[in-house]
Design an enzyme around this catalytic site. Sequence first.
Site, short mmCIF file in Angstrom:
data_model
loop_
_atom_site.label_atom_id
_atom_site.label_comp_id
_atom_site.label_asym_id
_atom_site.label_seq_id
_atom_site.Cartn_x
_atom_site.Cartn_y
_atom_site.Cartn_z
N ASN A 9 32.67 -55.20 -26.52
CA ASN A 9 32.42 -55.94 -25.84
C ASN A 9 32.98 -55.79 -24.13
O ASN A 9 33.76 -56.10 -23.76
CB ASN A 9 31.70 -57.23 -25.44
CG ASN A 9 31.31 -58.12 -24.64
OD1 ASN A 9 30.50 -57.27 -23.00
ND2 ASN A 9 31.42 -58.94 -24.41
N TRP A 10 32.47 -53.99 -23.26
CA TRP A 10 32.87 -54.07 -21.84
C TRP A 10 32.36 -55.76 -20.90
O TRP A 10 33.26 -55.08 -19.98
CB TRP A 10 32.95 -53.23 -22.11
CG TRP A 10 33.39 -51.72 -22.41
CD1 TRP A 10 33.15 -52.09 -23.41
CD2 TRP A 10 33.19 -50.33 -22.26
NE1 TRP A 10 34.26 -50.25 -24.38
CE2 TRP A 10 33.46 -49.35 -23.11
CE3 TRP A 10 32.54 -49.74 -20.69
CZ2 TRP A 10 33.51 -48.52 -23.02
CZ3 TRP A 10 32.76 -48.22 -20.63
CH2 TRP A 10 33.47 -47.43 -21.95
N GLU A 96 28.76 -66.52 -22.37
CA GLU A 96 28.76 -66.11 -20.98
C GLU A 96 27.73 -66.49 -20.42
O GLU A 96 26.70 -67.03 -18.90
CB GLU A 96 29.47 -64.81 -20.41
CG GLU A 96 31.12 -65.40 -20.46
CD GLU A 96 31.53 -63.74 -20.71
OE1 GLU A 96 30.95 -62.52 -20.80
OE2 GLU A 96 33.31 -64.38 -21.21
N GLY A 172 39.04 -64.78 -23.48
CA GLY A 172 39.75 -64.37 -22.38
C GLY A 172 40.50 -64.66 -21.84
O GLY A 172 41.12 -65.23 -21.04
N GLY A 232 36.33 -58.50 -26.51
CA GLY A 232 36.41 -58.39 -24.75
C GLY A 232 37.54 -57.37 -24.25
O GLY A 232 37.09 -56.36 -24.61
P1 PGA Z 1 37.62 -61.63 -24.84
O1 PGA Z 1 36.61 -61.50 -24.91
O2 PGA Z 1 38.53 -60.47 -26.22
O3 PGA Z 1 38.45 -60.93 -23.47
O4 PGA Z 1 38.15 -62.84 -25.27
C1 PGA Z 1 35.63 -61.82 -26.64
C2 PGA Z 1 33.77 -61.74 -25.69
O5 PGA Z 1 33.91 -62.47 -25.02
O6 PGA Z 1 33.39 -61.10 -26.33
#
Ligand code: PGA
Length: 253
Positions: A9-10, A96, A172, A232
């Site tokens: 997931n960019w 998000e 994140g 991510g």
């Molecule tokens: P992350 O994001 O790997 O940067 O924690 C995962 C996501 O939001 O799908």
Amino acid sequence: MRNTLIIGNWKLYGNDLIIQNLINELNKTLAEISKCLVAIAPPLLFIDRIKKNIANNIKICAQNVDIHISGAFTGDISIKMLKQIGVQYVIIGHSERRIYHKENNDYISKKYALVKSFNLIPVLCIGETELENAQGKTREVCESQIKCILDNQGIEAFKNSVIAYEPVWAIGTGRSATPLQVQHIHKCIRNYLAEQDETIAKTVTIQYGGSVNEKNAFEMINQPDIDGLLIGKSSLNATIFTKIVRIAEMKRT
Ligand code: PGA
């Protein structure tokens, strides 16, 4: 038998260099991969260009979709358009979007139905906040996020679908859940679906997402109910992402 599914997931990242590196590395790596399914979810703007240059067996995932097919909805994109450009998976209900765009379970359920009606695969993101986790509500929250779709569309809607368990506090932050915690909640999710239909519950791919990297991927992917990873930050680095794909390919069955 469920295939392992890795999705990158960019989010709102990506540029010429990242695209070129990922295309090159993924095309090389995918030649060695036979069991693991790989999809990338770049910003929409890049999809056409990526599709023209990437190996056929890499699937394209959209990060979002609107609930309308067409109309005066400035800034939105429809499922019909996504299908036309070759999208196969659509992320629904990412935290998000739940947080910044105030998407609730009912709204997400509508998107889910729409994606299914176009024969694309929804990737339903669920997961608890840090506070809910501290209050011991993880299972309750995950079940309520699934229940809304069960109530509106029934268990059939989950046949061969994808659920991504993504604890909000792990996204994140560099603080992933432990593989055993994830296995436990994935098992609870599958049992919850199995209360409605055991056969369908077995077809659901349950991914984990939240600070996955090349160091924790092996232990994660080798848990019996972790069928894949939604990645991510680590999906933007071609070397790291392809390393994780290779790890996933070796999942013990
Ligand atoms: P992350 O994001 O790997 O940067 O924690 C995962 C996501 O939001 O799908």
